[in-house]
Scaffold this active site. Structure first.
Site, PDB file in Angstrom:
ATOM      1  N   LYS A 214       0.835  -1.203   0.000  1.00 64.00           N
ATOM      2  CA  LYS A 214       0.000   0.000   0.000  1.00 64.00           C
ATOM      3  C   LYS A 214       0.871   1.255   0.000  1.00 64.00           C
ATOM      4  CE  LYS A 214      -3.527   2.371   2.686  1.00 64.00           C
ATOM      5  NZ  LYS A 214      -4.513   2.336   3.752  1.00 64.00           N
ATOM      6  N   GLU A 220      10.403  -4.835   4.528  1.00 65.13           N
ATOM      7  CA  GLU A 220      10.420  -6.246   4.130  1.00 65.13           C
ATOM      8  C   GLU A 220      10.162  -6.382   2.640  1.00 65.13           C
ATOM      9  OE1 GLU A 220       8.876  -4.970   6.692  1.00 65.13           O
ATOM     10  OE2 GLU A 220       9.209  -6.197   8.481  1.00 65.13           O
ATOM     11  N   GLY A 274      -4.957  -1.733   4.863  1.00 65.18           N
ATOM     12  CA  GLY A 274      -4.115  -2.853   4.414  1.00 65.18           C
ATOM     13  C   GLY A 274      -4.770  -4.205   4.657  1.00 65.18           C
ATOM     14  N   ARG A 275      -5.319  -4.406   5.865  1.00 67.97           N
ATOM     15  CA  ARG A 275      -5.885  -5.721   6.196  1.00 67.97           C
ATOM     16  C   ARG A 275      -7.278  -5.924   5.607  1.00 67.97           C
ATOM     17  NH1 ARG A 275      -4.748  -2.523  10.323  1.00 67.97           N
ATOM     18  NH2 ARG A 275      -6.393  -1.659  11.635  1.00 67.97           N
ATOM     19  N   GLU A 360      -4.836  -6.530  14.768  1.00 66.40           N
ATOM     20  CA  GLU A 360      -4.360  -5.208  14.358  1.00 66.40           C
ATOM     21  C   GLU A 360      -5.515  -4.202  14.431  1.00 66.40           C
ATOM     22  OE1 GLU A 360      -2.576  -4.207  10.312  1.00 66.40           O
ATOM     23  OE2 GLU A 360      -0.746  -4.599  11.428  1.00 66.40           O
ATOM     24  N   HIS A 391      -5.170 -33.415  18.115  1.00 64.71           N
ATOM     25  CA  HIS A 391      -4.064 -34.262  18.555  1.00 64.71           C
ATOM     26  C   HIS A 391      -2.909 -33.410  19.070  1.00 64.71           C
ATOM     27  CE1 HIS A 391      -6.072 -37.786  16.840  1.00 64.71           C
ATOM     28  NE2 HIS A 391      -6.520 -36.902  15.949  1.00 64.71           N
ATOM     29  N   LYS A 519       9.240  -0.185  14.021  1.00 61.74           N
ATOM     30  CA  LYS A 519       9.821   0.164  12.707  1.00 61.74           C
ATOM     31  C   LYS A 519      10.825   1.305  12.869  1.00 61.74           C
ATOM     32  CE  LYS A 519       5.606  -0.803  10.033  1.00 61.74           C
ATOM     33  NZ  LYS A 519       4.580  -0.244   9.173  1.00 61.74           N
TER      34      LYS A 519
HETATM   35  O1  F6P Z   1       3.207  -2.908   9.788  1.00 58.45           O
HETATM   36  C1  F6P Z   1       1.858  -3.128   9.649  1.00 58.45           C
HETATM   37  C2  F6P Z   1       1.361  -2.807   8.282  1.00 58.45           C
HETATM   38  O2  F6P Z   1       1.297  -1.436   8.116  1.00 58.45           O
HETATM   39  C3  F6P Z   1       0.016  -3.442   8.022  1.00 58.45           C
HETATM   40  O3  F6P Z   1      -1.025  -2.704   8.506  1.00 58.45           O
HETATM   41  C4  F6P Z   1       0.038  -3.591   6.542  1.00 58.45           C
HETATM   42  O4  F6P Z   1      -0.920  -4.513   6.116  1.00 58.45           O
HETATM   43  C5  F6P Z   1       1.448  -4.050   6.322  1.00 58.45           C
HETATM   44  O5  F6P Z   1       2.200  -3.330   7.274  1.00 58.45           O
HETATM   45  C6  F6P Z   1       2.019  -3.847   4.949  1.00 58.45           C
HETATM   46  O6  F6P Z   1       2.008  -2.514   4.550  1.00 58.45           O
HETATM   47  P1  F6P Z   1       2.188  -2.104   3.053  1.00 58.45           P
HETATM   48  O7  F6P Z   1       1.103  -2.715   2.255  1.00 58.45           O
HETATM   49  O8  F6P Z   1       2.143  -0.607   3.040  1.00 58.45           O
HETATM   50  O9  F6P Z   1       3.535  -2.613   2.576  1.00 58.45           O
END
Ligand code: F6P
Length: 555
Positions: A214, A220, A274-275, A360, A391, A519
């Protein structure tokens, strides 16, 4: 979109329904569901509801009619009806980020504008859906070719959080619908073990990367995308990038800066959290793997649930019921967790997906107005395939000391039926929910121990090990077979459940400020790890760990 919303300042604990629920809990705390079922033959009929291809049995909860009445009164007092309309009207319900939360518009299926939003978002939504269709079709037909002219065989979604969990869960769940021979991969983790493992399986000539972010700033995702790009360029040269990289983001300026051809960039908007974004272009990996028609069926399932949520009376409204039952256990029985148990192997990633959606969203400690809350909010969501859990962790649910409300998610038909499997699976799901409710009282445990040959003192010492207290609440969600449409309805059901809870708790479910601090700190520590100088600016533990790692890891 309409502007500012009024922020409720009364905490839930000061609403009169809260007092009613507190007093009612005193009466219900020791009541056993065994007795409720014995006394009330109409319980199953009264406490079950069907909508959107899903049947919900909520009769195995520690509730009576008065409980529901009081919970529904809480929802009324918290102004749930007004909040539902605000969300659907595109008001800025995400008050701390000054944004609407209009994921429901992404799956709006009727013609015309999105009702009541003063800025009609449908032209841009439909435009992106049409572009997604062209992209997915051209990949499926083999018209999109790589740098050597070969068609795409593998899609790699690079993203994390909402840009990974939703698409990954849906692609796995709907893998029987995958278009001929196309394989999907999801890379999210900073540990290059994941990316390396995926790249080792791939042929660069037939691989298409979708960078999903987003913000397009997430460490990452950008780190993995850079490494994937280097891998491609090393094998095929710089000119191959435009044929092998697409991106999904709200920030096309940043995707261009990264070097992705603007023709391959799919946009979404800041009013999509995002979610809540798998319904947007973040679902491009889904559309490419299962085809756009199937993706639109998923959207239709979400839309079915939106209509149910907006129109069904609350006593028959699935998201409202699930949300309120969650509050009953979280705030009055003080249950800290909620387990999700799919008896559908296709939904094995569903608990992970729900973990982000619920934790979240509702892991908040202050009200919308910023006042500290004096009651618990979001539960710890966990779980896994129910049959495997039997199990492993079910023992604690049957005989441990904690209350664990559970959601059983049960298909009547498997996606890949084999003789004997379906009924065996169904019998296990139903048996576990019954055992959790009924338990095994002392008399039955004593009889079982005696039948097994225990006598006298040995019997007295042994039988308590066979007692199961029961009274563990469960919801059982049943559907025929997992299709895109049913899955869409299930996902939207939980989205709205989360919203219902947030409204009652008076919190904003659409922000996530808590994830920022880590972060920021990682950005400080990264150069410290890379530098030669000793580090002293943190607490002794963090300084010590940085020093230890630098010393033992080598340059
Ligand atoms: O760190 C949490 C977050 O901001 C989530 O809310 C989001 O889904 C995810 O990181 C990824 O963010 P982006 O889509 O901006 O890379």
């Amino acid at each position: 979109m309409r502007g500012e919303i009024e922020v409720r300042t009364t905490p839930a604990s000061q609403l009169s329904a809260w007092d009613t629920l507190r007093a009612h809990h005193q009466q219900m705390a020791l009541v056993h569901m065994r007795d409720l079922f014995a006394d009330d033959p109409g319980r199953f009929d009264r406490f079950s509801v069907a909508a959107c291809g899903v049947f919900l049995d909520f009769s195995k909860n520690r509730i009576v009619d008065d409980t529901l009445t009081a919970l529904l009164a809480l929802a009324h007092e918290a102004q749930l009806a007004e909040w539902i309309e605000r969300m659907f009207a595109g008001e800025k319900v995400n008050n701390t980020e000054d944004r609407a939360a209009l994921h429901v518009a992404l799956r709006y299926r009727s013609p015309g504008s999105f009702p009541s939003a003063s800025h009609d978002v449908m032209p841009e939504v439909r435009d992106v859906l049409a572009r997604m269709r062209r992209f997915a079709d051209s990949v499926a037909r083999g018209e999109w070719v790589g740098y050597t002219g070969k068609p795409v065989r593998a899609i790699v979604n690079i993203g994390i959080g909402g840009s990974d969990l939703g698409p990954a869960m849906v692609c796995r769940a709907l893998s029987p619908y995958a278009q001929g021979g196309m394989k999907g991969y999801f890379v999210s983790n900073l540990d290059s073990t994941q990316l390396t493992g995926v790249l080792n399986e791939l042929d660069p000539q037939t691989t298409l990367f979708i960078v999903a972010s987003k913000t397009f700033t997430t460490q990452e995702t950008l780190t993995n995308a850079r490494s994937a790009r280097e891998w491609l360029v090393a094998k095929a040269g710089e000119q191959a990038v435009s044929k092998h990289f697409a991106a999904v983001s709200t920030r096309p300026d940043r995707t261009s800066e990264f070097g992705i051809d603007p023709a391959n960039v799919f946009e979404f908007w800041d009013w999509v959290g995002g979610r809540y974004s798998l319904w947007s272009a973040i679902g491009l990996s889904i559309a490419t793997l299962i085809g756009m028609n199937r993706f639109e069926e998923l959207l239709a399932g979400g839309h079915d649930m939106d209509q149910h949520f907006r129109s069904a009376p609350w006593s028959q409204n699935m998201p409202v019921l699930l949300g309120l039952l969650g509050i009953w256990y979280r705030d009055f029985f003080q249950a800290q967790t909620q387990v999700v148990l799919p008896y559908d192997y296709a939904l094995r990633d569903f608990p992970d997906y729900l973990q982000q959606l619920e934790m979240e969203s509702n892991g908040k400690r202050v009200s919308r107005a910023g006042e500290p809350l004096d009651y618990p909010t979001g539960a710890i969501i966990w779980g896994g395939p129910g049959n495997n859990g039997q199990h492993a962790f079910y023992q604690l649910m049957h005989q441990g000391t904690v209350l664990v409300p559970a959601d059983f998610i049960v298909p009547m038909r498997s996606q890949y039926p084999l003789p004997g499997h379906e009924e065996a699976m169904l019998s296990n799901a139903l048996a576990q929910a019954e055992a959790l409710m009924r338990g095994r009282p002392e008399a039955a445990a004593r009889a079982a121990a005696a039948a097994a040959g225990f006598l006298g003192e040995r019997l007295e010492a042994h039988f308590p090990h066979r007692v199961l207290p029961g009274n563990q609440p469960t919801n059982t969600l049943v559907y025929e077979r997992l299709t895109p449409r049913v899955l869409g309805a299930l996902i939207a059901l939980y989205e709205h459940k989360v919203f219902v809870q947030s409204v009652c708790w008076g919190i904003n479910p659409f922000d996530q400020w808590g994830v920022e601090l880590g972060k920021e700190m990682a950005a400080i520590i990264l150069p410290e790890l890379q530098g030669a100088e000793p580090v002293s600016g943190h607490d002794a533990s963090t300084n010590g760990l940085i020093g230890y790692i630098k010393q033992h890891r080598g340059p």
